[in-house]
Design an enzyme around this catalytic site. Sequence first.
Site, mmCIF file in Angstrom:
data_model
loop_
_atom_site.group_PDB
_atom_site.id
_atom_site.type_symbol
_atom_site.label_atom_id
_atom_site.label_comp_id
_atom_site.label_asym_id
_atom_site.label_seq_id
_atom_site.Cartn_x
_atom_site.Cartn_y
_atom_site.Cartn_z
ATOM 1 N N ASP A 30 46.437 16.310 -85.991
ATOM 2 C CA ASP A 30 47.782 16.354 -86.557
ATOM 3 C C ASP A 30 48.734 15.614 -85.615
ATOM 4 O O ASP A 30 48.660 15.760 -84.388
ATOM 5 C CB ASP A 30 48.222 17.812 -86.743
ATOM 6 C CG ASP A 30 49.433 17.942 -87.658
ATOM 7 O OD1 ASP A 30 49.274 18.510 -88.756
ATOM 8 O OD2 ASP A 30 50.526 17.479 -87.272
ATOM 9 N N ILE A 31 49.641 14.842 -86.190
ATOM 10 C CA ILE A 31 50.577 14.042 -85.394
ATOM 11 C C ILE A 31 51.617 14.918 -84.696
ATOM 12 O O ILE A 31 52.230 14.503 -83.704
ATOM 13 C CB ILE A 31 51.264 12.985 -86.304
ATOM 14 C CG1 ILE A 31 51.805 11.827 -85.498
ATOM 15 C CG2 ILE A 31 52.352 13.612 -87.184
ATOM 16 C CD1 ILE A 31 52.223 10.624 -86.324
ATOM 17 N N HIS A 100 44.854 19.620 -97.640
ATOM 18 C CA HIS A 100 44.361 19.510 -96.264
ATOM 19 C C HIS A 100 44.258 20.900 -95.671
ATOM 20 O O HIS A 100 45.107 21.759 -95.897
ATOM 21 C CB HIS A 100 45.279 18.631 -95.414
ATOM 22 C CG HIS A 100 46.728 18.969 -95.548
ATOM 23 N ND1 HIS A 100 47.494 18.549 -96.612
ATOM 24 C CD2 HIS A 100 47.563 19.691 -94.761
ATOM 25 C CE1 HIS A 100 48.727 18.995 -96.480
ATOM 26 N NE2 HIS A 100 48.790 19.710 -95.359
ATOM 27 N N LEU A 101 43.201 21.086 -94.910
ATOM 28 C CA LEU A 101 42.966 22.351 -94.224
ATOM 29 C C LEU A 101 43.372 22.159 -92.767
ATOM 30 O O LEU A 101 42.825 21.298 -92.072
ATOM 31 C CB LEU A 101 41.470 22.679 -94.329
ATOM 32 C CG LEU A 101 41.013 24.062 -93.927
ATOM 33 C CD1 LEU A 101 41.699 25.147 -94.749
ATOM 34 C CD2 LEU A 101 39.495 24.160 -94.084
#
Length: 114
Positions: A30-31, A100-101
């Site tokens: 994740d960003i 998304h998980l």
Amino acid sequence: MTDCIFCKMISGEMTPDVVLETDQVLAFRDINPQAPTHVLVIPKRHITSINDLQAADAELVGQLYLAAQQVARQEGIDEDGYRTVMNCGEKAGQSVFHIHLHVLGGRAMQWPPG
Ligand code: AMP
């Protein structure tokens, strides 16, 4: 979906920090991480939200969780524990409309979530 950022990651138009890839799913960091490990697992096929899942997607949803399990092992958080979250809809905090998980770990988690 041309305007979906996660579809762009699958097509190669964007280059996420990939941690796992199979024929059906992609997992990347994740960003804006909310924990020491924060990975997103997405299906390569565009599905907007949990509300759009069909019975035929059951195997694919299972693949998301098997990928999450493998990511947790790779990241060394499987024994201590980790959280998987899939937000559905804006009120739940969904901001990217390609399912998304989230796989979060490396710190203690609170319950209930805020
Ligand atoms: P959600 O709010 O549940 O829809 O989660 C979307 C997640 O995607 C958020 O945690 C964002 O930080 C993450 N995100 C958005 N853009 C990117 C990107 N370009 N690369 C990696 N993660 C992203």
